[in-house]
Design a protein around this motif. Structure first.
Motif, mmCIF file in Angstrom:
data_model
loop_
_atom_site.group_PDB
_atom_site.id
_atom_site.type_symbol
_atom_site.label_atom_id
_atom_site.label_comp_id
_atom_site.label_asym_id
_atom_site.label_seq_id
_atom_site.Cartn_x
_atom_site.Cartn_y
_atom_site.Cartn_z
ATOM 1 N N THR A 192 0.829 -1.208 0.000
ATOM 2 C CA THR A 192 0.000 0.000 0.000
ATOM 3 C C THR A 192 0.861 1.255 0.000
ATOM 4 N N ALA A 193 1.922 1.259 0.821
ATOM 5 C CA ALA A 193 2.810 2.427 0.883
ATOM 6 C C ALA A 193 3.493 2.657 -0.458
ATOM 7 N N PHE A 194 3.846 1.561 -1.133
ATOM 8 C CA PHE A 194 4.531 1.741 -2.409
ATOM 9 C C PHE A 194 3.560 2.192 -3.497
ATOM 10 N N VAL A 195 2.335 1.711 -3.436
ATOM 11 C CA VAL A 195 1.324 2.197 -4.386
ATOM 12 C C VAL A 195 1.144 3.703 -4.213
ATOM 13 N N ASP A 196 1.076 4.148 -2.948
ATOM 14 C CA ASP A 196 0.950 5.584 -2.683
ATOM 15 C C ASP A 196 2.164 6.343 -3.203
ATOM 16 N N LEU A 197 3.357 5.755 -3.018
ATOM 17 C CA LEU A 197 4.583 6.427 -3.473
ATOM 18 C C LEU A 197 4.608 6.547 -4.995
ATOM 19 N N ILE A 198 4.222 5.490 -5.689
ATOM 20 C CA ILE A 198 4.205 5.541 -7.149
ATOM 21 C C ILE A 198 3.208 6.587 -7.627
ATOM 22 N N SER A 199 2.047 6.602 -6.994
ATOM 23 C CA SER A 199 1.022 7.580 -7.390
ATOM 24 C C SER A 199 1.523 8.996 -7.169
ATOM 25 N N ALA A 200 2.199 9.234 -6.027
ATOM 26 C CA ALA A 200 2.705 10.580 -5.734
ATOM 27 C C ALA A 200 3.859 10.942 -6.652
ATOM 28 N N THR A 201 4.746 9.967 -6.897
ATOM 29 C CA THR A 201 5.933 10.255 -7.705
ATOM 30 C C THR A 201 5.559 10.506 -9.166
ATOM 31 N N LEU A 202 4.803 9.591 -9.754
ATOM 32 C CA LEU A 202 4.421 9.759 -11.145
ATOM 33 C C LEU A 202 3.346 10.830 -11.318
ATOM 34 N N GLY A 203 2.670 11.151 -10.219
ATOM 35 C CA GLY A 203 1.697 12.231 -10.286
ATOM 36 C C GLY A 203 2.321 13.601 -10.093
ATOM 37 N N GLY A 204 3.630 13.607 -9.726
ATOM 38 C CA GLY A 204 4.340 14.871 -9.622
ATOM 39 C C GLY A 204 4.261 15.545 -8.277
ATOM 40 N N SER A 205 3.780 14.851 -7.228
ATOM 41 C CA SER A 205 3.640 15.498 -5.922
ATOM 42 C C SER A 205 4.690 15.057 -4.919
ATOM 43 N N PRO A 294 -4.364 5.154 -12.158
ATOM 44 C CA PRO A 294 -5.645 4.433 -12.281
ATOM 45 C C PRO A 294 -5.496 2.915 -12.338
ATOM 46 N N LEU A 295 -4.334 2.448 -12.794
ATOM 47 C CA LEU A 295 -4.110 1.005 -12.854
ATOM 48 C C LEU A 295 -4.004 0.397 -11.458
ATOM 49 N N LEU A 296 -3.653 1.220 -10.482
ATOM 50 C CA LEU A 296 -3.474 0.755 -9.109
ATOM 51 C C LEU A 296 -4.608 1.230 -8.211
ATOM 52 N N THR A 297 -5.745 1.513 -8.809
ATOM 53 C CA THR A 297 -6.904 2.005 -8.062
ATOM 54 C C THR A 297 -8.094 1.084 -8.297
ATOM 55 N N ARG A 298 -8.813 0.792 -7.225
ATOM 56 C CA ARG A 298 -10.008 -0.055 -7.338
ATOM 57 C C ARG A 298 -11.164 0.740 -7.940
ATOM 58 N N ALA A 299 -12.226 0.029 -8.294
ATOM 59 C CA ALA A 299 -13.392 0.670 -8.913
ATOM 60 C C ALA A 299 -14.013 1.703 -7.979
ATOM 61 N N SER A 300 -13.868 1.495 -6.663
ATOM 62 C CA SER A 300 -14.427 2.435 -5.687
ATOM 63 C C SER A 300 -13.610 3.711 -5.567
ATOM 64 N N GLY A 301 -12.421 3.752 -6.223
ATOM 65 C CA GLY A 301 -11.563 4.926 -6.141
ATOM 66 C C GLY A 301 -10.487 4.812 -5.078
#
Length: 734
Positions: A192-205, A294-301
């Motif tokens: 979960t922490a790495f999913v958050d890190l990838i989202s933040a890193t590739l999202g630019g935050s 979005p590839l690492l996000t469930r249908a519920s968001g």
């Protein structure tokens, strides 16, 4: 905090529930360990063993919160005790008539075992400690009375086995705390922490400092997961069935975090580049980054967390990975028409190659995580184990220190005729080995010495004022229980653990009577003084004889860390990436332990770790690519390109072995020359797509090495002419 509006009974229930969640596990652990210790003591008396307190002390030595850890530690204690017992028989047989040679052989053996302890990890290290400690514990008394050597060895092994069996049974049967649930929490939390890190890193935050702090935390997580896995396989068949996948997940996680950091650093460098072509590259590659979250996000968001969720994410990542090369080629064709800069095209090729590798590693990591729901899976077939890396220099120093301390105390014992000199010798030898792996062994030994002082005072009161008034085992157990509970409770508090350990081990040693009890005040005081003196001598040795907390030790480990790049250049390619990844992180973990109070030293070492990972990983990828070219299409590169690659392969290790302005300039020159050769080989003429793609991948690795060497955040930056240290963490251009 309880709600003041609640009635008294509700408040009481809330307080009880809160206590059960927070404090109850600690007290359950305390009662279990004391119960196991007293059970071992009672069995020892019942079997008429010579020294039942050894069984009690064994319980406190192997005690751990989870039953898997107890079983693992017990296993290595048995192995270490048996190996040490065999060494005793050999040494007594050879040197029983010459005590000086016996002590010399024992000191060399203990030094060798300490080297093994410092060079290994987890409870394997403890097995080496016991091999040496057993020689001191049983061998010294046996050398004084050679005729009873075999009986002494068998009695002591029996006492130790009684303690191990008791602590194992109590841990498994009385409120068992398994390691497996903790392992599941770590795996899920890290994913979960790495999913958050990838989202933040590739999202630019995510900025550089945030990414480096997270990666530094992941170093401890990787080693912690491996330690828990190696313990959990002793207690849980379900964990044993998934052991290969757990090891595989650790390997894939290391590779993925390195790729992710490399991509982030490349984008940071593009963001810092004022050229207009750099912004064109950023604009071309950034849309792909935003498609990953979005590839690492469930249908519920919500982000993917469980292994069941990961199965769906793996399907989406697989489809995305298959389409990515075609889409990138289309983007590259458009970019080539807009931008004529060779440097810009190199930047785009390198960024897109790193992105593909990130998706590839992420897909593999997600697949393995998703497979954990099944008892049997093809991804279990994984033979590459975690490969720790330890500086042999520091291990040899630890071994030499233990041998020197033992020889000094043994010499004093022989010269003075001190009746309790053997106690001082064996105790110092044991604690030199046990505490050598601690972040600050001198401090750890001092805290244990304070616990021993308390144990000596309390033991005197018990031995000469309480025990003579007791009758039978049950009264003895009742009298010992309060002190033992206090000691075990202190070990659960990090700040007081050293004091608790000193009491746990040495209070029974001093206060618990043997089967043939004797009350000798002079002998008691001699043994108490011997214990305290041995610990003080050990603490002084850690402060004087090349203490591990000095900057010199950190520099040795830092040099070993940089040497990982040398191994990346010349090591055998089979499993090299895994050895490189795990070895680099293991060395960084050791540096982190030694620099807890020195943040500047730690920050410098972190800089070298990231530089080592970036350059070393790129070199391994480059070598794998060249191996494929040499095997399948040797004529794809001319002889001059191979010669340039060989020169680069020698310049990079020279730079990391001896970092300086000269070696940096040589490495950059060799890298630029190699890039020019590969660009010439690609040429403007027609090539098949597979051939051109191979050469472009080779060029991407070379270009990434160049950008890593020129990184303004790297420790290498200060070696460039006119460079200034830049410690700011820029957010990348996405």
């Amino acid at each position: 905090m309880s709600n003041p509006a609640l009635p008294f009974k509700a408040k009481l229930r809330e307080a009880a529930a809160d206590w059960w969640r927070s404090d109850a596990p600690t007290w359950v652990y305390v009662f279990k360990m004391v119960l196991a210790g007293l059970l071992a003591l009672g069995i020892g008396y019942g079997l008429d063993l010579e020294s039942p307190r050894s069984a009690l002390i064994t319980v406190f030595i192997v005690m751990q919160p989870q039953s898997g850890m107890i079983l693992a530690k017990s296993f290595y204690r048995v192995i270490g005790t048996l190996v040490g017992s065999m060494a005793i028989v050999v040494f007594v047989g050879l040197f029983a008539q010459t005590p000086e040679l016996f002590l010399l052989a024992s000191a060399l053996w203990i030094g060798l075992c300490t080297v093994g302890s410092a060079h290994n990890r987890n409870f394997r290290s403890y097995g080496f400690v016991l091999s040496g400690y057993t020689v001191a514990l049983i061998g010294l008394p046996a050398a004084l009375h050679p005729a009873i050597t075999f009986d002494s060895v068998m009695t002591r092994v029996t006492e130790i086995m009684v303690g191990i069996v008791c602590v194992g049974l109590v841990s498994a049967l009385v409120f068992p705390q398994a390691s497996a649930p903790g392992l599941v929490r770590i795996i899920r939390g890290r994913f979960t922490a790495f999913v958050d890190l990838i989202s933040a890193t590739l999202g630019g935050s995510a900025d550089r400092k945030q990414l480096e702090a997270t990666n530094a935390r992941f170093v401890g997580d990787i080693i912690g997961l491996e330690a828990m896995r190696s313990a959990a396989i002793f207690e849980d068949p379900e964990v044993r069935l998934r052991s290969g996948r757990l090891t595989r997940m650790n390997s894939e996680f290391m590779a993925l975090s390195t790729r992710m950091h490399a991509l982030h650093q490349l984008m940071n460098r593009l963001h810092a580049n004022p050229a207009a072509s750099a912004q064109v590259v950023i604009d071309a590659i950034s849309p792909y980054f935003r498609e990953v979250q979005p590839l690492l996000t469930r249908a519920s968001g919500e982000p993917v967390m469980s292994a069941l969720d990961a199965a769906d994410a793996a399907l989406k990542l697989d489809a995305y990975k298959r389409e990515l090369p075609r889409r990138v080629r289309a983007t590259r064709s458009t970019l080539a028409g807009q931008c004529q800069s060779d440097s810009a095209m190199l930047d785009f090729d390198t960024a897109s190659e790193l992105l593909y590798r990130v998706i590839e590693e992420l897909h593999a990591y997600t697949l393995t995580y998703a497979s954990m729901t099944q008892r049997h899976h093809e991804r279990e077939q994984w033979e590459h184990s975690y490969a720790p890396k330890t500086s042999m220099t520091t291990a040899l120093i630890a071994g030499a220190r233990a041998a020197v301390v033992m020889l000094c105390l043994a010499g004093f014992w022989i010269a003075s005729g001190w009746p309790s000199g053997d106690v001082a010798v064996l105790n110092a030898a044991a604690f030199c080995a046990i505490t050598s792996a601690a972040p600050d062994p001198a401090k750890a030994t001092r805290t244990v010495a304070i616990g021993v002082l308390f144990a000596a005072v309390a033991g005197y009161v018990y031995t000469f004022h309480i025990l003579p008034r007791l009758d039978g085992y049950w009264m003895l157990a009742s009298a010992l229980m309060p002190v033992l509970m206090l000691a075990v409770y202190l070990t659960t508090k990090p700040k007081w653990a050293g004091y608790g350990l000193g009491i746990c081990i040495f209070f029974p040693f001093l206060a618990v009577p043997d089967n043939f009890a004797h009350f000798n005040a002079a002998g008691y005081l001699n043994e108490s003084v011997a214990l305290v003196v041995s610990l003080l001598v050990t603490a002084v040795a850690f402060m004087v004889l090349l203490p591990p907390t000095t900057d010199w030790t950190v520099r040795v480990l830092e040099k070993q860390l940089r040497k990982q790049v040398v191994d990346a250049c010349f090591g055998k390619l089979a499993h090299l990436a895994l050895k490189f990844e795990s070895g680099t992180r293991d060395l960084m973990h050791q540096i982190t332990m030694f620099t807890t109070s020195r943040p500047l030293l730690r920050q410098k070492a972190l800089g070298w770790m990231f530089a080592t990972l970036e350059v070393g990983h790129a070199i391994i990828e480059l070598r794998n690519e060249l191996h494929g070219i040499r095997t399948e299409a040797p004529d794809l590169l001319p002889a001059s390109a191979y010669a340039a690659l060989n020169r680069l392969r020698e310049a990079i290790p020279a730079l990391f072995a001896q970092p300086s302005a000269t070696t940096l300039a040589s490495a950059l020159a060799a890298n630029d020359a190699t890039i020019a050769e590969v660009q010439t080989a690609i040429g403007p003429h027609y090539r098949e797509r597979s051939e051109r793609h191979r050469l472009q991948r080779t060029l991407s690795y070379l270009h990434f090495i160049r950008t890593a060497l020129l990184d303004e955040q790297s420790p290498l930056h200060t070696m460039r002419a006119g460079a200034t240290n830049n410690t700011t963490g820029e957010r990348h251009a996405t």
